[in-house]
Design a protein around this motif. Structure first.
Motif, PDB file in Angstrom:
ATOM      1  N   PHE A   1     -58.482  41.130  12.315  1.00 42.59           N
ATOM      2  CA  PHE A   1     -59.321  40.063  11.777  1.00 42.59           C
ATOM      3  C   PHE A   1     -59.007  38.754  12.488  1.00 42.59           C
ATOM      4  O   PHE A   1     -57.985  38.613  13.150  1.00 42.59           O
ATOM      5  CB  PHE A   1     -59.113  39.923  10.259  1.00 42.59           C
ATOM      6  CG  PHE A   1     -57.677  39.748   9.846  1.00 42.59           C
ATOM      7  CD1 PHE A   1     -56.880  40.850   9.613  1.00 42.59           C
ATOM      8  CD2 PHE A   1     -57.136  38.480   9.708  1.00 42.59           C
ATOM      9  CE1 PHE A   1     -55.543  40.686   9.243  1.00 42.59           C
ATOM     10  CE2 PHE A   1     -55.817  38.310   9.327  1.00 42.59           C
ATOM     11  CZ  PHE A   1     -55.020  39.424   9.091  1.00 42.59           C
ATOM     12  N   THR A   2     -59.931  37.814  12.356  1.00 46.40           N
ATOM     13  CA  THR A   2     -59.825  36.535  13.047  1.00 46.40           C
ATOM     14  C   THR A   2     -59.814  35.408  12.023  1.00 46.40           C
ATOM     15  O   THR A   2     -60.602  35.405  11.082  1.00 46.40           O
ATOM     16  CB  THR A   2     -61.017  36.361  14.012  1.00 46.40           C
ATOM     17  OG1 THR A   2     -61.011  37.443  14.937  1.00 46.40           O
ATOM     18  CG2 THR A   2     -60.906  35.050  14.765  1.00 46.40           C
TER      19      THR A   2
ATOM     20  N   SER B   1     -67.279  46.282  15.268  1.00 48.96           N
ATOM     21  CA  SER B   1     -66.573  45.019  15.131  1.00 48.96           C
ATOM     22  C   SER B   1     -66.180  44.812  13.662  1.00 48.96           C
ATOM     23  O   SER B   1     -66.842  45.316  12.772  1.00 48.96           O
ATOM     24  CB  SER B   1     -67.461  43.866  15.592  1.00 48.96           C
ATOM     25  OG  SER B   1     -68.624  43.801  14.799  1.00 48.96           O
TER      26      SER B   1
ATOM     27  N   ALA C   1     -62.733  37.487   4.979  1.00 45.83           N
ATOM     28  CA  ALA C   1     -62.878  36.659   3.786  1.00 45.83           C
ATOM     29  C   ALA C   1     -61.573  35.955   3.408  1.00 45.83           C
ATOM     30  O   ALA C   1     -61.518  35.285   2.382  1.00 45.83           O
ATOM     31  CB  ALA C   1     -63.367  37.510   2.623  1.00 45.83           C
TER      32      ALA C   1
ATOM     33  N   THR D   1     -65.708  43.363   9.937  1.00 37.58           N
ATOM     34  CA  THR D   1     -66.586  42.608   9.056  1.00 37.58           C
ATOM     35  C   THR D   1     -66.064  41.176   8.949  1.00 37.58           C
ATOM     36  O   THR D   1     -64.873  40.942   9.162  1.00 37.58           O
ATOM     37  CB  THR D   1     -66.615  43.255   7.660  1.00 37.58           C
ATOM     38  OG1 THR D   1     -65.286  43.510   7.241  1.00 37.58           O
ATOM     39  CG2 THR D   1     -67.393  44.560   7.670  1.00 37.58           C
ATOM     40  N   PRO D   2     -66.905  40.219   8.644  1.00 37.66           N
ATOM     41  CA  PRO D   2     -66.445  38.831   8.523  1.00 37.66           C
ATOM     42  C   PRO D   2     -65.251  38.730   7.591  1.00 37.66           C
ATOM     43  O   PRO D   2     -65.268  39.245   6.477  1.00 37.66           O
ATOM     44  CB  PRO D   2     -67.672  38.125   7.942  1.00 37.66           C
ATOM     45  CG  PRO D   2     -68.828  38.941   8.361  1.00 37.66           C
ATOM     46  CD  PRO D   2     -68.334  40.356   8.415  1.00 37.66           C
TER      47      PRO D   2
END
Ligand SMILES: [Cu+2]
Length: 136
Positions: A70-71, A50, A55, A52-53
């Protein structure tokens, strides 16, 4: 005088393999235990597949977006930095958002759609450069 020295040397030669034999017998079970049972349970918990968070910044290296998937929240402002050596864009497939051409070393921003969903995007100069911006 020589015979005691030789005897000591023979003792060392004999003790050497014994010592290494002991060490290797301790070392061998260790890796076996860590490789087989530990890797299997840790694989599902590892967030490797998945993304990475996110930024808030997408970096364009030469011919790839990082991250490419990305979300963001609805209407989020995303900064796109081009660290490559040629001009790129980050352009929604349906034209919902578009950074326009970003020169090497430059940055641009885009505003994410307010409608939740997955938006495919690409570089208008290099159509093989693709990614998915998800609004959630
Ligand atoms: Cu490009």
């Amino acid at each position: 005088m020589r015979s005691p020295v030789r005897a000591a040397a023979l003792l060392l030669l004999a003790a050497g393999p014994l010592l290494t034999g002991c060490i290797s017998s301790f070392v061998v079970p260790g890796p076996e235990e860590t490789t087989s049972p530990v890797v299997a349970p840790s694989a599902p918990s590892t967030p490797a597949p998945s993304p990475t968070p996110f930024a808030g910044t997408v970096t364009i290296r030469d011919f790839s977006f990082e991250p490419d998937n990305f979300t963001v929240g609805p209407g989020a402002v995303v900064t796109v930095t081009n660290t490559g050596t040629t001009t790129h864009t980050l352009t929604a497939q349906d034209g919902t958002f578009d950074t326009g051409p970003i020169a090497p070393g430059a940055a641009a921003t885009l505003t994410a759609p307010s409608q939740p969903g997955a938006y495919s995007y690409h570089c208008t100069f290099h159509h093989f450069m693709r990614g998915i911006l998800t609004v959630a």
